[in-house]
Write a protein that holds these residues in place. Sequence first.
Motif, PDB file in Angstrom:
ATOM      1  N   PRO A 149      52.287 142.263 -15.343  1.00 37.61           N
ATOM      2  CA  PRO A 149      52.449 142.549 -16.775  1.00 37.61           C
ATOM      3  C   PRO A 149      53.390 141.540 -17.415  1.00 37.61           C
ATOM      4  CG  PRO A 149      53.690 144.118 -15.443  1.00 37.61           C
ATOM      5  CD  PRO A 149      52.870 143.312 -14.485  1.00 37.61           C
TER       6      PRO A 149
ATOM      7  N   ASN B 182      44.126 149.598 -12.976  1.00 34.94           N
ATOM      8  CA  ASN B 182      44.753 148.401 -12.409  1.00 34.94           C
ATOM      9  C   ASN B 182      43.835 147.625 -11.465  1.00 34.94           C
ATOM     10  OD1 ASN B 182      47.123 150.761 -12.459  1.00 34.94           O
ATOM     11  ND2 ASN B 182      47.709 148.839 -13.415  1.00 34.94           N
TER      12      ASN B 182
ATOM     13  N   GLY C 294      50.819 155.288  -9.643  1.00 32.49           N
ATOM     14  CA  GLY C 294      52.091 154.699  -9.216  1.00 32.49           C
ATOM     15  C   GLY C 294      52.824 155.489  -8.153  1.00 32.49           C
TER      16      GLY C 294
ATOM     17  N   ARG D  96      43.793 145.216 -24.141  1.00 35.40           N
ATOM     18  CA  ARG D  96      44.606 146.157 -23.378  1.00 35.40           C
ATOM     19  C   ARG D  96      43.691 146.892 -22.404  1.00 35.40           C
ATOM     20  NH1 ARG D  96      43.503 151.261 -25.191  1.00 35.40           N
ATOM     21  NH2 ARG D  96      42.654 151.464 -27.297  1.00 35.40           N
TER      22      ARG D  96
ATOM     23  N   ASN E 255      53.604 154.265 -21.894  1.00 41.23           N
ATOM     24  CA  ASN E 255      52.464 153.370 -21.979  1.00 41.23           C
ATOM     25  C   ASN E 255      52.911 152.126 -22.728  1.00 41.23           C
ATOM     26  OD1 ASN E 255      52.294 153.873 -24.794  1.00 41.23           O
ATOM     27  ND2 ASN E 255      50.903 155.598 -24.467  1.00 41.23           N
ATOM     28  N   ASP E 256      51.969 151.287 -23.120  1.00 47.47           N
ATOM     29  CA  ASP E 256      52.384 150.020 -23.716  1.00 47.47           C
ATOM     30  C   ASP E 256      52.935 150.160 -25.124  1.00 47.47           C
ATOM     31  OD1 ASP E 256      49.793 150.765 -24.461  1.00 47.47           O
ATOM     32  OD2 ASP E 256      49.249 148.723 -25.038  1.00 47.47           O
TER      33      ASP E 256
ATOM     34  N   ASN F 117      58.316 152.696  -7.482  1.00 45.61           N
ATOM     35  CA  ASN F 117      58.244 153.701  -8.536  1.00 45.61           C
ATOM     36  C   ASN F 117      59.475 154.588  -8.395  1.00 45.61           C
ATOM     37  OD1 ASN F 117      57.757 156.292  -9.806  1.00 45.61           O
ATOM     38  ND2 ASN F 117      55.617 155.699 -10.018  1.00 45.61           N
TER      39      ASN F 117
ATOM     40  N   THR G 286      49.221 145.418 -20.488  1.00 42.81           N
ATOM     41  CA  THR G 286      49.399 146.827 -20.130  1.00 42.81           C
ATOM     42  C   THR G 286      50.360 146.914 -18.954  1.00 42.81           C
ATOM     43  OG1 THR G 286      47.108 147.085 -20.890  1.00 42.81           O
ATOM     44  CG2 THR G 286      48.109 149.000 -19.913  1.00 42.81           C
ATOM     45  N   THR G 287      49.879 147.280 -17.776  1.00 43.26           N
ATOM     46  CA  THR G 287      50.804 147.455 -16.638  1.00 43.26           C
ATOM     47  C   THR G 287      50.475 146.545 -15.472  1.00 43.26           C
ATOM     48  OG1 THR G 287      49.455 149.296 -15.800  1.00 43.26           O
ATOM     49  CG2 THR G 287      51.314 149.849 -17.233  1.00 43.26           C
TER      50      THR G 287
ATOM     51  N   SER H  32      62.892 148.807 -16.769  1.00 45.19           N
ATOM     52  CA  SER H  32      62.078 149.465 -15.756  1.00 45.19           C
ATOM     53  C   SER H  32      62.558 150.901 -15.548  1.00 45.19           C
ATOM     54  CB  SER H  32      62.182 148.698 -14.429  1.00 45.19           C
ATOM     55  OG  SER H  32      63.505 148.797 -13.914  1.00 45.19           O
TER      56      SER H  32
END
Length: 500
Positions: free
Chosen positions: A108, A15, A460, A127, A395-396, A479, A39-40, A341
């Motif tokens: 994202p 990130n 996270g 990605r 993951n994505d 999180n 991705t995130t 989420s």
Amino acid sequence: MKHTILPNFPIEGANIEYKEAKNSLPSAVWDSYSAFANTTGGTIFLGIKEENEVPTEILGVNNALKIKSDFFTQQADKNKVSLSLVDNDQFEIIDIDDKQIIKITVMPALYSDKPVYIRGHQENAYRRSGHSDIRMTTSELKYHMANAYPDLDRKLLDHFNADDLNLLDLQLYRNIIAERNDDPSYADKPLNEFLQEFGIMRPDRKSKMLKLTLGGLLFFGKYQSIRDFIPNFQLDYIYRHSRKDENWIDRIVTGEIDGPENIFSFYRKVHSKIESRISDTFELSLDDTTRKNNSEKFKAVIREALVNMLSHAFYGDESTSILKQYDNFYSFYNPGALRISEEQFIHGGFPKQRNPVISLLFRRIGYSENAGSGGPRIFNNINRLALRLPKISVNDRSTELTIWNSEFTQSFQDIPKEQVKVLQLIQNNKGEIKVRQVQEELNISDYKARKLLNTMVDNGILIDEGKSSAHHYTFNLNNEYSKYALQQLVKLQEELILHD
């Protein structure tokens, strides 16, 4: 070669991205922009030199306002990037040591906006993998393009009809509906009328022809008919005593002789196997009634997780849904990232279903309840049973839910001991900690302390806040898994968690 890490700057990773950008906006910014969006999310720093992912020197940028103007001009150009995600508040010019650096926060993208691509072509979608921006493969592009549609299994299929359904499975389902609703007419209702009422077939508004929905085919279809449309279709269940065992004890897989053909028959066979193996061993000191109740709660957890796996899978992917059962835990893996989420999964929220037809077919026979309520029931029952917290790995392109049949104190066994100690230090230090404190308490170098904390940020678990002398780390309460675990952690004796 040893590098001196810059204070208050994390190591480059999933990130975080550093670029020098001395005099202009680098074109490679858009590779990272696309990668983070797909991705995130992540942060791009301009004006910082890095060596082997370690930020080593603040170079600064010579004309921050010009770079800012160029960035927003290019972001608005669809030939440069397909989607605008950064607003003025997410583009920061920061003064450090008489120099200026730039911090760009890329959120994202929504699943409906992916893939985010650059230079006017979807093939230029990236990605994030570790500290690198990776161009998406053809398979990854196809996944994101298909996944952008809200109700995948409502798709009407050309050249498929009721002849492609397993009529024995369909009749069993109709009998269950009739018994559940105390209405025998469901078992004998005209076939086309029943299929339309349950979303298995729908009329095409253009041709007026009655067509099979993708969800109907997946749920009740003959195996070969499903494979004709989805060549990689497979559902798998494997039971081993432990991960170390090479050979499986039991296996159920679609398409084998006498095996299930579709989602409905797979669920029934697997559910029956699992329930027969769940033993009443939660609290042997309790009376029989309590043990039975605990067993029923755990069976409900596993049932809900199995329905969740089958309902939310992306069935067009190359990978397949698989349930792995071991003596002390279960792993539910399905292709397709969560569309909600972690907070919504754990606590409930507005559901964003990938397969509403499949979800409805499970609900109509009582195998699941209201959409969006599965996650809360899983976590609430696990909490009542004082078992180790389920783990959500997303993951994505995929989701894995791991559920343990073991005590809560084992929730932290997969977290490295140093990270657990950091959590305890933060808890004992009014909710925050600085690098120096971690360095002193754990007797490690400044570099190792920063790497440890930044790894927890990447995972996270923590977030970093403040600048210069006020820079510190605290719990990531966005999180939901970390927050839920923290609520339970504070109830435990220190010696249960921190042991040498």
